[in-house]
Scaffold this motif. Structure first.
Motif, PDB file in Angstrom:
ATOM      1  N   UNK A 189      73.109  20.585 -37.437  1.00 16.51           N
ATOM      2  CA  UNK A 189      72.516  22.021 -36.057  1.00 16.51           C
ATOM      3  C   UNK A 189      72.441  23.293 -36.233  1.00 16.51           C
ATOM      4  N   UNK A 190      73.676  22.806 -36.274  1.00 16.60           N
ATOM      5  CA  UNK A 190      74.662  24.635 -36.679  1.00 16.60           C
ATOM      6  C   UNK A 190      73.667  25.335 -37.198  1.00 16.60           C
ATOM      7  N   UNK A 191      73.003  25.105 -38.505  1.00 21.92           N
ATOM      8  CA  UNK A 191      72.125  25.241 -39.602  1.00 21.92           C
ATOM      9  C   UNK A 191      70.691  26.395 -38.678  1.00 21.92           C
ATOM     10  N   UNK A 192      70.377  24.523 -37.724  1.00 20.81           N
ATOM     11  CA  UNK A 192      69.078  24.710 -37.285  1.00 20.81           C
ATOM     12  C   UNK A 192      69.000  25.845 -35.560  1.00 20.81           C
ATOM     13  N   UNK A 193      69.959  26.240 -35.132  1.00 17.96           N
ATOM     14  CA  UNK A 193      70.524  27.198 -34.087  1.00 17.96           C
ATOM     15  C   UNK A 193      70.617  28.451 -35.036  1.00 17.96           C
ATOM     16  N   UNK A 194      71.172  28.917 -35.408  1.00 21.66           N
ATOM     17  CA  UNK A 194      71.480  29.859 -36.694  1.00 21.66           C
ATOM     18  C   UNK A 194      69.694  30.794 -36.855  1.00 21.66           C
ATOM     19  N   UNK A 195      68.715  29.644 -37.056  1.00 16.07           N
ATOM     20  CA  UNK A 195      67.616  29.734 -38.000  1.00 16.07           C
ATOM     21  C   UNK A 195      66.792  30.197 -36.664  1.00 16.07           C
TER      22      UNK A 195
END
Length: 339
Positions: A189-195
């Motif tokens: 989820x953090x990866x998706x948010x950061x991208x």
């Protein structure tokens, strides 16, 4: 190890105290420390793949998995080592028995005992161990994270190229979402948010099914694991035709030699049958793999591949044209090409 600054090949004695003997500059990571062999130049090489040459962000756990790809420990080496030790110790004992005043009968008895022990080891202990051996990451995430702290200290507070601190990433709140993306792994989820997935798709990024907003299409991402199979089944029951579930499938992991394949305890046969009942598309090979305790984390899929498949899944959830739909179906679930 190659110095990341002057590119000299350094022996261990030439890089003490995290400093190159030749250029006197500091480096962050000593490959001989920790369970995962990693150094500064390898971090840069992995970052190029994880970021798609600088276009995408990734998290530290995703680097952790990438660094271990193709380098997981083989627990079967342990029992093989035990067998070798028993064999060598037995030979020494037999030679010692023959070289003393002991009778040949005693020596032959010692040989017989050695043969029986080896047979028991390889025909009884080995199959038992093979069914139950656990395969885990060679270094704990907390230890790996602690090692990476040296990177910031060495390089003026910077993280490795393209990395975001997953503990500090805020998942944005979308007031009028057009789709919900469910993933129980906070790292993903953090990866998706950061991208920028939330803004690009007006997507609500949530960690559980009970947080899905009403009346929107739902995309579920999950590990290749029993828990992932159950999550997808629960989502199908809850959302019906609103659901697209491209989560990582066991068959995709089985097809990729260097995929991160971890192993816990084997599942009871009744639990394996339950998984097949929940997911009729689960093949006997996949069910057997899960039943043997195997699983693979979604966070081990490189972000470029993860985001590409997610884009297609969201397009399917919104009802893309027939040609695109057929193309998406050919792609199918998350796979490992290029991972």
């Amino acid at each position: 190890m190659i110095c990341p600054h002057c590119h000299r090949d350094l022996k261990r004695s030439e890089r003490s105290d995290y400093r190159c003997k030749y250029c006197s500059r500091l480096f962050a990571l000593e490959p001989k420390e920790g369970g995962i062999r990693i150094h500064d130049l390898r971090v840069h090489r992995l970052a190029e793949k994880l970021t798609d040459d600088g276009r995408i962000h990734y998290t530290l756990p995703q680097l952790w998995y990438a660094a271990a790809r193709g380098r997981l420990p083989d627990p079967f080496d342990k029992i093989f080592g035990i067998g070798c030790f028993v064999f060598i110790a037995g030979i020494i004992a037999v030679v010692a028995a023959i070289s003393t005043d002991l009778s040949w009968g005693t020596a032959l008895t010692a040989v017989g005992v050695l043969v029986v022990v080896l047979l028991l080891l390889f025909f009884v202990a080995w199959p038992w161990y093979e069914r139950r051996a656990k395969i885990r990451m060679p270094e704990k995430l907390g230890d790996f994270r602690a090692r990476l702290l040296r990177w910031e200290a060495t390089y003026d507070g910077d993280l490795p190229p393209g990395m975001v601190d997953d503990s500090k990433v805020t998942v944005p709140v979308v007031t009028e979402p057009r789709v919900a993306v469910v993933c129980p792994d906070p790292t993903v989820l953090a990866c998706l948010a950061a991208n920028g997935v939330a803004a690009a798709h007006s997507a609500a990024l949530v960690g559980s099914l009970d947080r899905v907003p009403p009346d929107v299409p739902v995309v579920v991402l999950h590990d290749a694991s029993p828990e992932g199979i159950r999550l997808a089944a629960d989502a199908r029951a809850a959302f019906g035709s609103r659901l697209v579930a491209p989560g990582l499938r066991p068959k995709a992991v089985l097809a990729e030699e260097k995929a991160i394949k971890l192993r816990e305890r084997p599942l009871p046969e009744a639990e394996v049958r339950g998984l097949r009942a929940l997911d009729p598309a689960l093949t006997q090979e996949e069910a057997g793999w899960l039943g043997a305790g195997w699983w693979s984390p979604l966070a081990a899929v490189r972000p470029p591949r993860l985001l590409k498949v997610l884009d297609r899944a969201i397009a399917r959830a919104h009802g893309e044209p027939d040609a695109d739909r057929r193309a998406a179906r050919q792609v199918g679930f998350l796979t490992w090409p290029g991972a």
